[in-house]
Design a protein around this motif. Structure first.
Motif, short mmCIF file in Angstrom:
data_model
loop_
_atom_site.label_atom_id
_atom_site.label_comp_id
_atom_site.label_asym_id
_atom_site.label_seq_id
_atom_site.Cartn_x
_atom_site.Cartn_y
_atom_site.Cartn_z
N HIS A 60 0.83 -1.21 0.00
CA HIS A 60 0.00 0.00 0.00
C HIS A 60 0.87 1.27 0.00
CE1 HIS A 60 -3.22 2.78 0.87
NE2 HIS A 60 -2.49 3.25 1.86
N ALA A 96 -4.49 6.22 -3.13
CA ALA A 96 -3.50 5.16 -2.87
C ALA A 96 -4.16 3.82 -2.54
CB ALA A 96 -2.60 5.57 -1.71
N HIS A 127 1.27 5.01 -2.50
CA HIS A 127 1.60 6.40 -2.16
C HIS A 127 2.91 6.92 -2.75
CE1 HIS A 127 -1.56 7.33 0.80
NE2 HIS A 127 -1.41 6.12 1.31
N GLU A 133 -6.78 8.77 -0.58
CA GLU A 133 -6.81 7.32 -0.39
C GLU A 133 -7.72 6.60 -1.39
OE1 GLU A 133 -4.91 5.40 1.25
OE2 GLU A 133 -4.05 6.59 2.85
FE LIG Z 1 -2.69 5.18 2.69
#
Ligand SMILES: [Fe+2]
Length: 269
Positions: free
Chosen positions: A147, A207, A152, A192
């Motif tokens: 993740h 992300a 990101h 997100e």
């Molecule tokens: Fe995140």
């Protein structure tokens, strides 16, 4: 009873796997011993962990080509993360420093939104280093290194996202508990899990979408409700981090998303 540094929920895919739990503890120790500003210690990954990373990268690659916003696709190509071996935060930081000066620092697990955002204000992105359990490579109930890096890292080369991240940090410094909840929801539904229109197509830029094949396909499928771009409404929307999102917030364009969020944050701080 055996001592565990990292507690896992009984529903966690790795809950009954003693070897996985020992790995989680070992990698958590690295983060807990870390002092901000020091060189980021290497996380010694096993071959099994590299294989999990490789499998996820292979599955994500074609979906990214189709479904992520162009500015992020371009930055992803520029960052060029290793496809086969889990990159070390230390090496990713060398690349990030050539951008707006963000760096990733290790944390043992999920931190509070206030701590996370206050670090963003100082151009530090707090990042986990462990990887999800091999039994469910396309699912993680918490942020993991996939993740953080696939979701990101490339965005931290984008000047607009870096400026916005710092603006979240400034706003968090002045936020009371209620303000913090509003900031967290805006972050959640945009950086997100946000989607944008791009030449008539829905593309992901959040992300949480970039790091999940299933959720990215779902967000761009046209089968899940897309909410209008209204940040005052978004900051009143609760969210559930434990499951696929029931809807996504659609911005008219990537550029407008960034400028509108910046304007919204400027009023908050
Ligand atoms: Fe995140």
């Amino acid at each position: 009873m055996e001592y565990r540094l990292i507690e896992l929920d009984p529903e966690h895919p790795g809950f009954r796997d003693a070897r996985y739990r020992a790995r989680r503890d070992a990698i958590a120790h690295i983060a807990l011993a870390y002092r901000s500003g020091d060189p980021v210690p290497l996380a010694p990954y096993s071959e099994e962990e590299h294989a999990v990373w490789q499998g996820i990268r292979q599955a994500l690659a074609p979906v990214h080509q189709e479904s992520i916003a162009t500015p992020l696709l371009e930055l992803e190509r520029a960052l060029d993360l290793d496809q086969e071996r889990i990159p070390q935060l230390r090496d990713v930081n060398r690349r990030l420093r050539q951008g707006a000066g963000f760096s990733m620092e290790p944390v043992a697990g999920l931190v509070t939104p206030r701590i996370f955002m206050e670090h963003l204000g100082r151009r530090i992105f707090l990042s986990t280093q462990y990887i999800r359990h091999h039994s469910r490579p396309f699912y993680t109930p918490e942020p993991d290194v996939v993740h953080e890096l696939v979701g990101h890292a490339a965005s931290l080369l984008h000047p607009g996202i870096c400026a916005l991240s710092q603006a979240f940090g400034r706003a968090a410094l002045k936020a009371d508990a209620q303000d913090m909840e509003r900031l967290t929801r805006i972050y959640w539904y945009t950086l997100e899990f946000g989607v944008v229109m791009e030449q008539g197509q829905v593309k992901g830029y959040g992300a949480g979408l970039l790091s999940s094949v299933g959720e990215l396909e779902r967000a761009c499928s046209g089968e899940v409700p897309l909410l209008d771009w209204d940040l005052d409404a978004v900051c009143a929307l609760p969210y559930d981090p434990t499951t696929f999102q029931p809807y996504y917030v659609l911005a008219p364009s990537f550029e407008q998303a960034l400028s509108d969020i910046a304007a919204w944050l400027a009023v908050q701080s």
